[in-house]
Design an enzyme around this catalytic site. Structure first.
Site, PDB file in Angstrom:
ATOM      1  N   ASP A 136      -2.526   2.318  -6.266  1.00 22.38           N
ATOM      2  CA  ASP A 136      -1.501   2.348  -5.219  1.00 22.38           C
ATOM      3  C   ASP A 136      -1.543   1.148  -4.283  1.00 22.38           C
ATOM      4  O   ASP A 136      -0.935   1.177  -3.208  1.00 22.38           O
ATOM      5  CB  ASP A 136      -1.640   3.627  -4.389  1.00 22.38           C
ATOM      6  CG  ASP A 136      -2.981   3.725  -3.680  1.00 22.38           C
ATOM      7  OD1 ASP A 136      -3.938   3.070  -4.119  1.00 22.38           O
ATOM      8  OD2 ASP A 136      -3.062   4.476  -2.694  1.00 22.38           O
ATOM      9  N   GLU A 137      -2.219   0.068  -4.684  1.00 25.95           N
ATOM     10  CA  GLU A 137      -2.400  -1.050  -3.746  1.00 25.95           C
ATOM     11  C   GLU A 137      -2.488  -2.358  -4.519  1.00 25.95           C
ATOM     12  O   GLU A 137      -3.129  -2.430  -5.571  1.00 25.95           O
ATOM     13  CB  GLU A 137      -3.686  -0.818  -2.944  1.00 25.95           C
ATOM     14  CG  GLU A 137      -3.951  -1.812  -1.856  1.00 25.95           C
ATOM     15  CD  GLU A 137      -5.244  -1.512  -1.112  1.00 25.95           C
ATOM     16  OE1 GLU A 137      -5.539  -2.258  -0.159  1.00 25.95           O
ATOM     17  OE2 GLU A 137      -5.966  -0.568  -1.488  1.00 25.95           O
ATOM     18  N   ASP A 178       0.867  -1.177   0.000  1.00 25.60           N
ATOM     19  CA  ASP A 178       0.000   0.000   0.000  1.00 25.60           C
ATOM     20  C   ASP A 178       0.903   1.226   0.000  1.00 25.60           C
ATOM     21  O   ASP A 178       1.643   1.468   0.955  1.00 25.60           O
ATOM     22  CB  ASP A 178      -0.904  -0.008   1.235  1.00 25.60           C
ATOM     23  CG  ASP A 178      -2.070   0.960   1.095  1.00 25.60           C
ATOM     24  OD1 ASP A 178      -2.092   1.736   0.119  1.00 25.60           O
ATOM     25  OD2 ASP A 178      -2.957   0.952   1.961  1.00 25.60           O
TER      26      ASP A 178
END
Length: 462
Positions: free
Chosen positions: A105-106, A11
């Site tokens: 973003d993960e 993350d």
């Protein structure tokens, strides 16, 4: 459940804001808030410096300005975020063929499916090296969680934030989970949390001790069984490499309700063009066009029109969206408009306007009228984009590259700096200055950036 912590969850830390800090040396270590800047805008991401003032994602931008008035408020640069995300995802795919992106973003990674890690020690070493490679490639930091299941790996990465790594050894799950709020469990949202709280169940340990029978009574068979298993630390969901999109859509919320019918039609046309552009970026086409309209009172309706074959033709999507709009009353004011395409495919169907039998909200319809042929128009020089939104990249013939710090009353303020430079100087120009223009963003640069700017000082503090 695995016997080794070989599921990794990455993350990125305050991703949009961290990318902006990496790109703008004058913002490093300072509060940065990214999101919609109009009266109805919301926060997309706040840097950790801004979070200390109580600013968080999905907060109304007006409230964020009151809590942290000295922050830098920036318009999102999604092309830049996608570019950084592509770099990060490529690093993850170098570790394993099983990478499950959840957003820009993960992502989850199944390390056991690759050749990089099969034991706890190996997984931890991979996680540390991954974090170093991400910083070297992007100057942006990420937090890593390692565990024997997806649920626990995600909990671990959250506990590691910011810029950390946590490994949960198999066999220690209950000690970690029991004191956590029951909302920590996947699938426990506000409604489920309310039901459980009324029954005196507030922690994961409470849910485990309540037993499966009680949770099934409270939540129903499938949901209650799932929550009980999660509370015991049992999660056998696999890492899925491909998460195929079911639809592509775009939408805009307007600062002032739209009441002019011509303006509403114009916005629908513009959204249709953007939607098709996004379709083509993904190499897809679709059969069903969906129009979304949210009124001044927040009531929302959708209308759809389905063709017999998929298309990525902007004229088709624009025409169907306009046709759907004809059946919607917008006189009271429109707060939000959206256009989407569903029924995605990897090919297109020619001559869709000639097809009969399209359906509108499930009813048979003869389909849209053919678009009349038009004479080709001479190519015109595109007008320069003179919207000076805070955070966007510009260049000046005399002073070089920089970014918009603010604008208003006919003036635009620009800070001239690049990712690898020291904090730059600020200059102000007229909004119609012919020497000032929008520009492509400079690359973040990773190792090259840090070496050219004198070492660690150029790294974002996120």
């Amino acid at each position: 459940m695995r016997g080794q912590p070989t599921i990794l969850h990455l993350d990125m830390d305050a991703f949009y804001a961290s990318v902006e800090q990496a790109a703008k040396p004058s913002l490093r270590g300072k509060p940065v808030i990214v999101g919609g800047l109009g009266p109805r805008g919301v926060v997309a991401t706040a840097s950790y410096e801004a979070r200390r003032f109580g600013v968080h994602s999905a907060m109304p931008m007006g409230q964020a300005r009151r809590r942290c008035p000295n922050a830098a408020f920036l318009y999102p640069r999604f092309d830049v975020y996608r570019s950084v995300s592509d770099t990060v995802m490529a690093l993850l795919r170098a570790l394993s063929p099983l990478v499950e992106p959840l957003s820009l973003d993960e992502a989850f990674v199944d390390l056991a499916a690759g050749d990089s890690a099969h034991t706890a020690a190996e997984a931890e070493a991979v996680g540390r090296e991954l974090r170093e490679r991400i910083v070297a490639a992007t100057t942006v930091t990420g937090s890593v969680g390692l565990a024997g299941s997806k649920m626990l790996a995600k909990i671990a990465s959250e506990r590691a934030k910011p810029d950390g790594l946590q490994l949960i050894e198999p066999g220690t799950e209950r000690d970690l989970l029991d004191p956590l709020p029951v909302r920590t469990l996947p699938g426990v949202g506000p409604a489920t949390d309310g039901v459980l709280r009324r029954a005196g169940i507030t922690t994961v340990g409470d849910a485990a001790r309540a037993g499966e029978t009680e949770l099934v009574r409270l939540l129903g068979s499938a949901h209650g069984t799932g929550v009980h298993a999660m509370a015991l630390g049992i999660d056998d969901r696999p890492v899925v490499a491909e998460r195929d999109a079911k639809s592509v859509s775009v939408e805009d919320t307007f600062d002032v309700d739209l009441t002019d019918r011509a303006r509403v039609r114009h916005e629908v046309d513009r959204l249709a063009e953007r939607c098709v552009q996004r379709l083509r970026e993904h190499g897809r086409s679709g059969r069903t066009v969906v129009l979304k309209v949210r009124s001044h009172d927040f009531s929302t309706l959708t209308r759809s029109d389905t063709l017999r074959g998929p298309t990525d033709d902007p004229a088709v999507v624009r025409e169907l969206a306009a046709r759907l709009l004809e059946g919607v009353d917008t006189t009271a004011g429109v707060r939000l408009l959206g256009v989407g395409v569903t029924g995605l495919a990897d090919f297109t169907q020619e001559d869709l306007f000639a097809q009969a039998g399209a359906t509108v909200d499930g009813e048979e319809d003869s389909g849209p009228e053919p678009v009349p042929a038009r004479e080709p128009e001479p190519a015109a020089e595109p007008a320069p984009d003179r919207r000076w939104l805070p955070g966007l990249d510009v260049t000046h013939t005399e002073y070089g590259p920089g970014w918009v710090q603010g604008s208003g009353v006919g003036r635009v303020t620009v800070r001239f700096e690049t990712p690898g430079s020291p904090p730059g100087r600020v200059r102000t120009f007229g909004v119609d200055d012919p020497l000032l223009s929008r520009s492509a963003p400079p690359p973040l640069g990773g190792e090259d950036q840090r070496s050219s700017s004198g070492g660690e000082a150029s790294r974002p503090k996120s």
